[in-house]
Scaffold this motif. Structure first.
Motif, PDB file in Angstrom:
ATOM      1  N   ALA A   3     -29.399  92.125   5.140  1.00 53.15           N
ATOM      2  CA  ALA A   3     -29.196  90.734   5.539  1.00 53.15           C
ATOM      3  C   ALA A   3     -30.032  89.793   4.675  1.00 53.15           C
ATOM      4  CB  ALA A   3     -29.549  90.554   7.012  1.00 53.15           C
ATOM      5  N   GLY A   4     -31.271  90.202   4.394  1.00 56.83           N
ATOM      6  CA  GLY A   4     -32.115  89.379   3.529  1.00 56.83           C
ATOM      7  C   GLY A   4     -31.571  89.269   2.120  1.00 56.83           C
ATOM      8  N   LEU A   5     -31.111  90.392   1.569  1.00 54.64           N
ATOM      9  CA  LEU A   5     -30.529  90.364   0.227  1.00 54.64           C
ATOM     10  C   LEU A   5     -29.247  89.539   0.195  1.00 54.64           C
ATOM     11  CD1 LEU A   5     -31.061  94.088  -0.843  1.00 54.64           C
ATOM     12  CD2 LEU A   5     -32.314  92.084  -1.650  1.00 54.64           C
ATOM     13  N   GLY A   6     -28.447  89.669   1.255  1.00 58.54           N
ATOM     14  CA  GLY A   6     -27.232  88.865   1.323  1.00 58.54           C
ATOM     15  C   GLY A   6     -27.533  87.377   1.396  1.00 58.54           C
ATOM     16  N   PHE A   7     -28.569  87.027   2.147  1.00 63.86           N
ATOM     17  CA  PHE A   7     -28.956  85.620   2.246  1.00 63.86           C
ATOM     18  C   PHE A   7     -29.439  85.089   0.897  1.00 63.86           C
ATOM     19  CE2 PHE A   7     -32.398  82.509   3.050  1.00 63.86           C
ATOM     20  CZ  PHE A   7     -31.630  81.490   3.595  1.00 63.86           C
ATOM     21  N   LEU A   8     -30.222  85.904   0.183  1.00 65.56           N
ATOM     22  CA  LEU A   8     -30.687  85.482  -1.141  1.00 65.56           C
ATOM     23  C   LEU A   8     -29.513  85.333  -2.114  1.00 65.56           C
ATOM     24  CD1 LEU A   8     -33.911  87.660  -1.538  1.00 65.56           C
ATOM     25  CD2 LEU A   8     -33.767  85.234  -0.991  1.00 65.56           C
ATOM     26  N   GLY A   9     -28.556  86.265  -2.035  1.00 68.66           N
ATOM     27  CA  GLY A   9     -27.375  86.145  -2.881  1.00 68.66           C
ATOM     28  C   GLY A   9     -26.566  84.904  -2.558  1.00 68.66           C
ATOM     29  N   TRP A  10     -26.475  84.577  -1.277  1.00 62.26           N
ATOM     30  CA  TRP A  10     -25.757  83.358  -0.878  1.00 62.26           C
ATOM     31  C   TRP A  10     -26.463  82.118  -1.410  1.00 62.26           C
ATOM     32  CZ3 TRP A  10     -27.298  79.357   2.462  1.00 62.26           C
ATOM     33  CH2 TRP A  10     -26.293  78.448   2.803  1.00 62.26           C
ATOM     34  N   LEU A  11     -27.798  82.120  -1.365  1.00 57.80           N
ATOM     35  CA  LEU A  11     -28.547  80.979  -1.888  1.00 57.80           C
ATOM     36  C   LEU A  11     -28.331  80.804  -3.389  1.00 57.80           C
ATOM     37  CD1 LEU A  11     -32.038  81.137  -0.106  1.00 57.80           C
ATOM     38  CD2 LEU A  11     -30.215  79.468   0.248  1.00 57.80           C
ATOM     39  N   MET A  12     -28.235  81.918  -4.103  1.00 61.48           N
ATOM     40  CA  MET A  12     -28.057  81.831  -5.555  1.00 61.48           C
ATOM     41  C   MET A  12     -26.747  81.156  -5.932  1.00 61.48           C
ATOM     42  SD  MET A  12     -29.507  85.509  -6.883  1.00 61.48           S
ATOM     43  CE  MET A  12     -29.273  85.079  -8.608  1.00 61.48           C
ATOM     44  N   VAL A  35     -34.609  89.184 -15.143  1.00 56.78           N
ATOM     45  CA  VAL A  35     -33.384  89.692 -15.763  1.00 56.78           C
ATOM     46  C   VAL A  35     -32.392  90.147 -14.694  1.00 56.78           C
ATOM     47  CG1 VAL A  35     -32.446  91.504 -17.235  1.00 56.78           C
ATOM     48  CG2 VAL A  35     -34.537  90.334 -17.900  1.00 56.78           C
ATOM     49  N   PHE A  36     -32.896  90.808 -13.656  1.00 57.45           N
ATOM     50  CA  PHE A  36     -32.021  91.263 -12.573  1.00 57.45           C
ATOM     51  C   PHE A  36     -31.353  90.076 -11.874  1.00 57.45           C
ATOM     52  CE2 PHE A  36     -31.559  92.195  -8.008  1.00 57.45           C
ATOM     53  CZ  PHE A  36     -30.623  93.215  -8.076  1.00 57.45           C
ATOM     54  N   LEU A  37     -32.123  89.021 -11.626  1.00 55.32           N
ATOM     55  CA  LEU A  37     -31.553  87.845 -10.975  1.00 55.32           C
ATOM     56  C   LEU A  37     -30.512  87.170 -11.861  1.00 55.32           C
ATOM     57  CD1 LEU A  37     -34.703  86.248  -9.297  1.00 55.32           C
ATOM     58  CD2 LEU A  37     -32.854  87.517  -8.202  1.00 55.32           C
ATOM     59  N   ASP A  38     -30.758  87.153 -13.156  1.00 54.01           N
ATOM     60  CA  ASP A  38     -29.784  86.569 -14.078  1.00 54.01           C
ATOM     61  C   ASP A  38     -28.472  87.342 -14.039  1.00 54.01           C
ATOM     62  OD1 ASP A  38     -28.615  85.132 -16.228  1.00 54.01           O
ATOM     63  OD2 ASP A  38     -29.314  86.665 -17.620  1.00 54.01           O
ATOM     64  N   VAL A  39     -28.571  88.672 -14.063  1.00 49.73           N
ATOM     65  CA  VAL A  39     -27.362  89.500 -14.014  1.00 49.73           C
ATOM     66  C   VAL A  39     -26.635  89.314 -12.684  1.00 49.73           C
ATOM     67  CG1 VAL A  39     -26.503  91.870 -14.036  1.00 49.73           C
ATOM     68  CG2 VAL A  39     -28.284  91.184 -15.636  1.00 49.73           C
ATOM     69  N   TYR A  92     -37.018  80.820  -7.038  1.00 48.12           N
ATOM     70  CA  TYR A  92     -38.194  81.574  -7.474  1.00 48.12           C
ATOM     71  C   TYR A  92     -39.404  81.272  -6.592  1.00 48.12           C
ATOM     72  CZ  TYR A  92     -36.027  83.435 -11.684  1.00 48.12           C
ATOM     73  OH  TYR A  92     -35.233  84.136 -12.554  1.00 48.12           O
ATOM     74  N   LEU A  93     -39.530  80.028  -6.160  1.00 46.03           N
ATOM     75  CA  LEU A  93     -40.619  79.700  -5.243  1.00 46.03           C
ATOM     76  C   LEU A  93     -40.456  80.426  -3.910  1.00 46.03           C
ATOM     77  CD1 LEU A  93     -41.172  75.871  -5.814  1.00 46.03           C
ATOM     78  CD2 LEU A  93     -42.770  77.720  -6.320  1.00 46.03           C
ATOM     79  N   LEU A  94     -39.211  80.548  -3.455  1.00 41.62           N
ATOM     80  CA  LEU A  94     -38.957  81.274  -2.206  1.00 41.62           C
ATOM     81  C   LEU A  94     -39.319  82.748  -2.359  1.00 41.62           C
ATOM     82  CD1 LEU A  94     -37.803  81.481   0.654  1.00 41.62           C
ATOM     83  CD2 LEU A  94     -35.534  81.773  -0.367  1.00 41.62           C
ATOM     84  N   LEU A  95     -38.902  83.365  -3.464  1.00 40.58           N
ATOM     85  CA  LEU A  95     -39.241  84.768  -3.700  1.00 40.58           C
ATOM     86  C   LEU A  95     -40.753  84.963  -3.780  1.00 40.58           C
ATOM     87  CD1 LEU A  95     -36.678  86.170  -6.306  1.00 40.58           C
ATOM     88  CD2 LEU A  95     -36.842  86.657  -3.873  1.00 40.58           C
ATOM     89  N   TYR A  96     -41.406  84.068  -4.504  1.00 41.08           N
ATOM     90  CA  TYR A  96     -42.861  84.177  -4.625  1.00 41.08           C
ATOM     91  C   TYR A  96     -43.533  83.996  -3.270  1.00 41.08           C
ATOM     92  CZ  TYR A  96     -47.630  83.330  -6.174  1.00 41.08           C
ATOM     93  OH  TYR A  96     -48.988  83.408  -6.338  1.00 41.08           O
ATOM     94  N   GLY A  97     -43.023  83.056  -2.485  1.00 43.40           N
ATOM     95  CA  GLY A  97     -43.607  82.826  -1.167  1.00 43.40           C
ATOM     96  C   GLY A  97     -43.479  84.038  -0.257  1.00 43.40           C
TER      97      GLY A  97
END
Length: 304
Positions: free
Chosen positions: A97-106, A15-19, A117-122
Motif C-alpha cells: 500500500a505504501g509503495l502504491g501510494f508513492l507510485g500514485w504520487l509520482m 535511478v530506480f525512481l527515474d525508471v 524526495y523530501l517525503l522519502l527522506y522524511g
C-alpha cells in the motif's frame, strides 16, 4: 565507508525512481511489446489482453514476492512458538500500500519531484531517528547533531536546486558514482584492499622487507601523484570552459574534480603506508599482514 554507502544508496534510489516514473508515466509498455515478441503474439486482440492483464499479473507477483520476503524474515527471526501467520501478511499489505501510494504520487503532475524526495527522506529519517532515540547507543548525541546538519543541507539543496521531473537524477547519480569510485580507491588504500604482488616479499631477506615494502608504497604514491596532476589539469580546463550538465545545471568541474582529489588522498595514504612500513607499523597493510604485525608486536611485548 559510511559516506560511500550513503552515496551508493542515494544513487541507486534516484535511478530506480527515474525508471519507475518513466514506466508509470509512459503511455505504452515496452515490457508488453517484448513479451508479445517472445510469446509470438501478433493479433491486436491478444496484444490488448496482454496489455490489460499484464500489469495486474505483475502486481500480484510483486505482492507475493513482498509477502515471501516478510514471511522469510519472520521464519528466521521469530521463535518457533512466537511466529505469527498474520504478521507477514499485514506487513506485506502495508508495504504494498505504501509503495502504491508513492507510485500514485509520482504520477501526479502537480506533485514535484523535490517534494517526493523530501517525503522519502522524511520517512527514512523518522525511522532512523526513532531507532536512535530508542537504543541510545554510545555516540548517539553526536549522530543526532550530524543528522540535524545533514537534514538542513538536504532541505536547502532540495528546495532550491532540485529540478522538476525525475530524469535529472541520472546526471546526479553519475556524478555521485564517479565520486564513490575514486574515493573508494582511497579507502581501499587505507584498508590494504588493493591487489598486491606478493612474490617479491618471499625472496627479499627479512631485514630488507620493510624497505622494499616502503619502496613499493612510494612508487604507487608517485603514480598517484602523476594521475592527480593530470586530473588537476583536466579539472582546471573544465573550470575554465564553465560547462554545465544539461538538466541539473551542475558545473562540470564538480564531477571532474573528483579525479585529482581522490588520487591526491590516495597518494597521501600510500606515503603514510611507506612511513608506517619503515617504522614497523601496519597502516595500509592487507588485513592478514596487519594481524601478523599485531601478533608479532604482542609477542615482543610479552617477551619484554
Amino acid at each position: 565507508m559510511g559516506v560511500l554507502w550513503t552515496f551508493l544508496g542515494a544513487s541507486s534510489i534516484m535511478v530506480f525512481l527515474d525508471v519507475m516514473y518513466r514506466r508509470l508515466a509512459a503511455p505504452d509498455s515496452k515490457v508488453a511489446e517484448l513479451t508479445a515478441r517472445i510469446l509470438g503474439i501478433e493479433s491486436e486482440a491478444s496484444m490488448k489482453a496482454l496489455t490489460t492483464w499484464g500489469p495486474i499479473v505483475t502486481a500480484i507477483i510483486g505482492v507475493g514476492l513482498v509477502y515471501f520476503a516478510f514471511w522469510t524474515a519472520e521464519k528466521h527471526t521469530g521463535q518457533p512458538g512466537e511466529r505469527s501467520r498474520m504478521k507477514p501478511i499485514l506487513h506485506a499489505l502495508a508495504a504494498c500500500a505504501g509503495l502504491g501510494f508513492l507510485g500514485w504520487l509520482m504520477t501526479r503532475r502537480g506533485f514535484e519531484s523535490r517534494w517526493f524526495y523530501l517525503l522519502l527522506y522524511g520517512l527514512s529519517a523518522s525511522a532512523w531517528l526513532f531507532k536512535q532515540l530508542k537504543d541510545r547507543s554510545p555516540g548517539w548525541v553526536g549522530r543526532l547533531g550530524a543528522f540535524v546538519v545533514v537534514t538542513g543541507l538536504f532541505i536547502l539543496v532540495t528546495l532550491n536546486y532540485f529540478p522538476d521531473g525525475y530524469s535529472w537524477s541520472k546526471e546526479l547519480s553519475l556524478i555521485m558514482l564517479l565520486w564513490v569510485g575514486f574515493l573508494g580507491a582511497s579507502v581501499c588504500a587505507h584498508e590494504g584492499k588493493h591487489i598486491q604482488v606478493g612474490a617479491l616479499k618471499k625472496v627479499v631477506p627479512p631485514s630488507m622487507a620493510r624497505w622494499t615494502e616502503a619502496l613499493g608504497y612510494l612508487t604507487t604514491a608517485a603514480f598517484c601523484l602523476f594521475m592527480a596532476l593530470l586530473g588537476y589539469a583536466y579539472a582546471k580546463q573544465a573550470l575554465q570552459l564553465e560547462g554545465r550538465f544539461e538538466q541539473t545545471n551542475i558545473p562540470d568541474w564538480v564531477a571532474t574534480i573528483a579525479v585529482p582529489f581522490a588520487f591526491a588522498m590516495t597518494m597521501i595514504r600510500y606515503v603514510g603506508s611507506a612511513i608506517s612500513a619503515i617504522l614497523g607499523g601496519s597502516y595500509g597493510a592487507p588485513p592478514e599482514e596487519e594481524a601478523l604485525v599485531a601478533a608479532t608486536q604482542a609477542k615482543k611485548g610479552a617477551e619484554g
